[in-house]
Design an enzyme around this catalytic site. Structure first.
Site, mmCIF file in Angstrom:
data_model
loop_
_atom_site.group_PDB
_atom_site.id
_atom_site.type_symbol
_atom_site.label_atom_id
_atom_site.label_comp_id
_atom_site.label_asym_id
_atom_site.label_seq_id
_atom_site.Cartn_x
_atom_site.Cartn_y
_atom_site.Cartn_z
ATOM 1 N N ILE A 84 -29.404 45.340 26.012
ATOM 2 C CA ILE A 84 -28.454 45.808 24.988
ATOM 3 C C ILE A 84 -28.465 47.340 24.934
ATOM 4 O O ILE A 84 -27.421 47.987 24.788
ATOM 5 C CB ILE A 84 -28.793 45.190 23.617
ATOM 6 C CG1 ILE A 84 -28.869 43.656 23.735
ATOM 7 C CG2 ILE A 84 -27.757 45.595 22.568
ATOM 8 C CD1 ILE A 84 -29.497 42.961 22.537
ATOM 9 N N TYR A 134 -41.948 35.661 16.534
ATOM 10 C CA TYR A 134 -40.940 36.658 16.919
ATOM 11 C C TYR A 134 -40.041 36.982 15.720
ATOM 12 O O TYR A 134 -39.876 38.149 15.337
ATOM 13 C CB TYR A 134 -40.106 36.144 18.098
ATOM 14 C CG TYR A 134 -38.802 36.876 18.273
ATOM 15 C CD1 TYR A 134 -38.774 38.204 18.671
ATOM 16 C CD2 TYR A 134 -37.581 36.244 18.007
ATOM 17 C CE1 TYR A 134 -37.567 38.889 18.814
ATOM 18 C CE2 TYR A 134 -36.378 36.914 18.149
ATOM 19 C CZ TYR A 134 -36.377 38.237 18.546
ATOM 20 O OH TYR A 134 -35.187 38.910 18.663
ATOM 21 N N ASP A 186 -44.542 54.758 25.288
ATOM 22 C CA ASP A 186 -44.619 53.572 24.439
ATOM 23 C C ASP A 186 -44.302 53.951 22.997
ATOM 24 O O ASP A 186 -44.823 54.949 22.484
ATOM 25 C CB ASP A 186 -46.053 53.012 24.547
ATOM 26 C CG ASP A 186 -46.148 51.605 24.017
ATOM 27 O OD1 ASP A 186 -45.770 51.370 22.851
ATOM 28 O OD2 ASP A 186 -46.598 50.729 24.778
ATOM 29 N N ASP A 208 -38.590 54.791 26.578
ATOM 30 C CA ASP A 208 -38.776 53.424 27.078
ATOM 31 C C ASP A 208 -40.024 53.408 27.940
ATOM 32 O O ASP A 208 -40.268 54.363 28.688
ATOM 33 C CB ASP A 208 -37.538 52.994 27.908
ATOM 34 C CG ASP A 208 -37.385 51.483 27.977
ATOM 35 O OD1 ASP A 208 -38.339 50.820 28.416
ATOM 36 O OD2 ASP A 208 -36.319 50.977 27.594
ATOM 37 N N PRO A 211 -38.819 22.756 22.386
ATOM 38 C CA PRO A 211 -39.430 22.921 21.066
ATOM 39 C C PRO A 211 -38.929 24.196 20.389
ATOM 40 O O PRO A 211 -38.801 25.235 21.035
ATOM 41 C CB PRO A 211 -40.936 23.026 21.356
ATOM 42 C CG PRO A 211 -41.120 22.464 22.721
ATOM 43 C CD PRO A 211 -39.823 22.648 23.456
HETATM 44 P P1 NAD Z 1 -34.769 44.074 26.648
HETATM 45 O O1 NAD Z 1 -36.129 43.525 26.879
HETATM 46 O O2 NAD Z 1 -33.793 44.040 27.759
HETATM 47 O O3 NAD Z 1 -34.881 45.574 26.121
HETATM 48 C C1 NAD Z 1 -35.986 46.044 25.388
HETATM 49 C C2 NAD Z 1 -36.357 47.418 25.933
HETATM 50 O O4 NAD Z 1 -37.479 47.914 25.190
HETATM 51 C C3 NAD Z 1 -36.766 47.365 27.402
HETATM 52 O O5 NAD Z 1 -36.176 48.440 28.093
HETATM 53 C C4 NAD Z 1 -38.276 47.515 27.342
HETATM 54 O O6 NAD Z 1 -38.799 48.121 28.515
HETATM 55 C C5 NAD Z 1 -38.446 48.386 26.111
HETATM 56 N N1 NAD Z 1 -39.746 48.252 25.475
HETATM 57 C C6 NAD Z 1 -40.418 47.124 25.191
HETATM 58 N N2 NAD Z 1 -41.587 47.404 24.592
HETATM 59 C C7 NAD Z 1 -41.650 48.760 24.497
HETATM 60 C C8 NAD Z 1 -42.609 49.654 23.974
HETATM 61 N N3 NAD Z 1 -43.748 49.227 23.432
HETATM 62 N N4 NAD Z 1 -42.348 50.979 24.025
HETATM 63 C C9 NAD Z 1 -41.196 51.433 24.577
HETATM 64 N N5 NAD Z 1 -40.261 50.620 25.097
HETATM 65 C C10 NAD Z 1 -40.479 49.303 25.053
HETATM 66 O O7 NAD Z 1 -34.187 43.303 25.369
HETATM 67 P P2 NAD Z 1 -32.728 43.348 24.741
HETATM 68 O O8 NAD Z 1 -32.126 42.017 24.919
HETATM 69 O O9 NAD Z 1 -32.004 44.555 25.163
HETATM 70 O O10 NAD Z 1 -33.119 43.459 23.199
HETATM 71 C C11 NAD Z 1 -33.192 44.716 22.515
HETATM 72 C C12 NAD Z 1 -33.719 44.494 21.113
HETATM 73 O O11 NAD Z 1 -32.866 43.561 20.445
HETATM 74 C C13 NAD Z 1 -35.122 43.902 21.054
HETATM 75 O O12 NAD Z 1 -35.805 44.499 19.984
HETATM 76 C C14 NAD Z 1 -34.876 42.433 20.792
HETATM 77 O O13 NAD Z 1 -35.945 41.837 20.086
HETATM 78 C C15 NAD Z 1 -33.624 42.483 19.922
HETATM 79 N N6 NAD Z 1 -32.798 41.253 19.982
HETATM 80 C C16 NAD Z 1 -32.356 40.796 21.205
HETATM 81 C C17 NAD Z 1 -31.571 39.648 21.236
HETATM 82 C C18 NAD Z 1 -31.065 39.069 22.534
HETATM 83 O O14 NAD Z 1 -30.596 37.923 22.525
HETATM 84 N N7 NAD Z 1 -31.086 39.791 23.641
HETATM 85 C C19 NAD Z 1 -31.241 38.990 20.055
HETATM 86 C C20 NAD Z 1 -31.697 39.498 18.845
HETATM 87 C C21 NAD Z 1 -32.487 40.659 18.823
HETATM 88 N N1 UFG Z 2 -30.639 26.265 26.927
HETATM 89 C C1 UFG Z 2 -30.565 25.271 27.889
HETATM 90 N N2 UFG Z 2 -31.070 25.538 29.120
HETATM 91 C C2 UFG Z 2 -31.660 26.729 29.431
HETATM 92 C C3 UFG Z 2 -31.724 27.736 28.435
HETATM 93 C C4 UFG Z 2 -31.213 27.453 27.193
HETATM 94 O O1 UFG Z 2 -30.058 24.179 27.639
HETATM 95 O O2 UFG Z 2 -32.120 26.898 30.572
HETATM 96 C C5 UFG Z 2 -30.059 25.989 25.598
HETATM 97 C C6 UFG Z 2 -31.078 26.111 24.493
HETATM 98 O O3 UFG Z 2 -31.760 24.896 24.326
HETATM 99 C C7 UFG Z 2 -30.172 26.465 23.313
HETATM 100 C C8 UFG Z 2 -29.036 27.275 23.941
HETATM 101 O O4 UFG Z 2 -29.073 26.962 25.337
HETATM 102 O O5 UFG Z 2 -29.639 25.295 22.795
HETATM 103 C C9 UFG Z 2 -29.193 28.771 23.772
HETATM 104 O O6 UFG Z 2 -30.492 29.148 24.190
HETATM 105 P P1 UFG Z 2 -30.897 30.676 24.447
HETATM 106 O O7 UFG Z 2 -32.328 30.666 24.863
HETATM 107 O O8 UFG Z 2 -29.912 31.301 25.351
HETATM 108 O O9 UFG Z 2 -30.698 31.338 23.014
HETATM 109 P P2 UFG Z 2 -31.450 31.093 21.627
HETATM 110 O O10 UFG Z 2 -30.382 30.934 20.601
HETATM 111 O O11 UFG Z 2 -32.448 30.033 21.714
HETATM 112 O O12 UFG Z 2 -32.267 32.447 21.399
HETATM 113 C C10 UFG Z 2 -31.738 33.725 21.751
HETATM 114 C C11 UFG Z 2 -32.889 34.693 22.046
HETATM 115 C C12 UFG Z 2 -33.622 35.085 20.795
HETATM 116 C C13 UFG Z 2 -32.644 35.588 19.792
HETATM 117 C C14 UFG Z 2 -31.580 34.550 19.528
HETATM 118 C C15 UFG Z 2 -30.544 35.056 18.549
HETATM 119 O O13 UFG Z 2 -33.814 34.119 22.961
HETATM 120 O O14 UFG Z 2 -34.539 36.118 21.089
HETATM 121 O O15 UFG Z 2 -30.919 34.204 20.748
HETATM 122 O O16 UFG Z 2 -29.974 36.215 18.997
HETATM 123 F F1 UFG Z 2 -33.265 35.910 18.641
#
Ligand code: NAD
Ligand code: UFG
Length: 344
Positions: free
Chosen positions: A14, A152, A61, A33, A297
């Site tokens: 993101i 989480y 970090d 990062d 789960p």
């Molecule tokens: P991502 O893992 O691709 O990006 C996270 C970035 O943070 C990476 O570049 C990683 O190297 C860096 N990072 C991790 N730990 C660090 C540390 N201790 N110090 C400095 N950098 C560090 O994940 P993303 O999907 O881009 O998610 C970004 C944020 O959004 C995260 O906080 C995640 O929890 C949150 N979020 C993501 C989703 C999703 O579905 N992708 C949904 C809800 C919330």
């Molecule tokens: N799913 C499958 N097969 C797979 C992966 C996922 O059937 O190989 C299903 C899951 O069971 C679920 C749906 O697809 O029903 C979506 O699963 P994701 O893992 O893609 O997404 P989640 O909603 O479980 O969780 C994600 C991130 C979390 C975040 C959340 C809300 O993993 O970190 O979306 O943004 F918080």
């Protein structure tokens, strides 16, 4: 007006798309990062796409106060911070909760303390729709209670609470964006999601099956109380999500909000796992081999945002279609079969 923005975790999925949006708006960026889950190549490509070199990288970090201070010094004056750096794998958070509390909560505390020291109290925080736990009424609204059901989500809610306390203690301007399920990639196919190892999430797993890297998609559960028995999620295009960050920052710069502004960032439209797979097949002309297996789960049957508040407060709404999510995600996967790494 050109602003200086510090972006933690800016090389991630993101974060990289958000850096691109902000660079295109003319802002100057410093990314902090540690590349725990990303690659510097993402930032190189972001600058190439934006045609801008206004991005300074500090490798470090977020839990390390001296690294955060270094990022502030590299920027000169910081007008706002977007805090993406964090961990996001639900299962891993169950097996190693202390690591999640350390990176997500302690990291946010160290960052906030540095912001205070450097006189920058404008922050956009990455929160999650999983903060709502296992709700039974939909769509989800921001005034509904949080009820996290795994470490989480607990860490994200804890940070939201810490930020609420900070806002009440003084002059902080904070937005907590609760993301629903971001998917897809920039339409150029140059940047996208690059999960390490076997993807946990549906979308990257599906694109790897499409690319022949995995032989079939396992669908977790076909007996949920939903029309086709598979789980429903609110998937949104990562570029729509990236744009929400720019709009949230603008809002914080222009208005005073005493409490954190908590906003759902989703489309308000739910799709089942099967609907997502069929949508991908239609958009790409490919066939995804499937196998139904037992429930995973911790999965909730349904998640769906009310995006009304983000529309009313920010004027933001998701406008990209399922077809665009699939087409752009597939174009990233095709062009970069091993992600940013040279060899799979
Ligand atoms: P991502 O893992 O691709 O990006 C996270 C970035 O943070 C990476 O570049 C990683 O190297 C860096 N990072 C991790 N730990 C660090 C540390 N201790 N110090 C400095 N950098 C560090 O994940 P993303 O999907 O881009 O998610 C970004 C944020 O959004 C995260 O906080 C995640 O929890 C949150 N979020 C993501 C989703 C999703 O579905 N992708 C949904 C809800 C919330
Ligand atoms: N799913 C499958 N097969 C797979 C992966 C996922 O059937 O190989 C299903 C899951 O069971 C679920 C749906 O697809 O029903 C979506 O699963 P994701 O893992 O893609 O997404 P989640 O909603 O479980 O969780 C994600 C991130 C979390 C975040 C959340 C809300 O993993 O970190 O979306 O943004 F918080």
């Amino acid at each position: 007006m050109v602003r200086r923005v510090l972006i933690t975790g800016g090389a991630g999925f993101i974060g990289s798309h958000t850096c691109l949006v902000l660079l295109e708006q003319g802002h100057e960026l410093v990314v902090l990062d540690n590349f725990d889950n990303s690659s510097p190549e993402a930032l190189r490509r972001v600058q190439e796409l934006a045609g801008s070199t206004q991005l300074n990288l500090v490798e470090g970090d977020v839990r390390d106060p001296s690294a955060v201070d270094q990022a502030f010094s590299a920027a000169g004056t910081v007008d706002g911070v977007i805090h993406f750096a964090g961990l996001k794998a639900v299962e891993e958070s169950v097996s190693d909760p202390l690591h999640y509390w350390d990176v997500n909560v302690n990291g946010s505390r160290v960052l906030a303390a540095a912001m205070d020291r450097h006189g920058c109290r404008t922050l956009v925080f990455s929160s999650t729709s999983t903060a709502y736990g296992k709700p039974e009424t939909f769509p989800l609204r921001e005034d509904m209670p949080t009820a996290p059901v795994n470490p989480y989500a607990e860490t994200k809610v804890a940070v939201e609470q810490m930020l609420t306390a900070l806002c009440r203690s003084g002059s902080w301007q904070v937005a907590c964006l609760r993301y629903f399920n971001p998917v897809g990639a920039h339409p150029s196919g140059r940047i996208g999601e690059d999960p390490m190892g076997i993807p946990n999430n549906l979308f990257p797993f599906m694109t790897q099956v499409a690319a022949g890297r995995r032989d079939r998609l396992l669908i977790f559960g076909q007996d949920y109380p939903t029309p086709d028995g598979t789980c429903i999620r609110d998937y949104l295009h990562v570029m729509d999500l990236a744009e929400a960050h720019g709009m949230a920052l603008e809002h914080l710069w222009e208005r005073t909000t005493p409490d954190p502004l908590t906003l759902n960032i989703g489309t308000g439209r739910g799709l089942s796992v099967l609907e997502m797979v069929r949508g991908f097949e239609q958009a790409t002309g490919l066939t995804i081999p499937l196998e139904f297996v037992g429930r995973r789960p911790g999965d909730v049957p349904r998640s769906l945002a009310s995006p009304e508040k983000a529309q009313t407060v920010l004027g933001w709404s998701a406008h990209r279609t399922l077809e665009e999510m699939c087409r752009d995600g597939w174009s990233w996967q095709q062009g970069n079969p091993a992600g940013y790494r040279q060899n799979p």
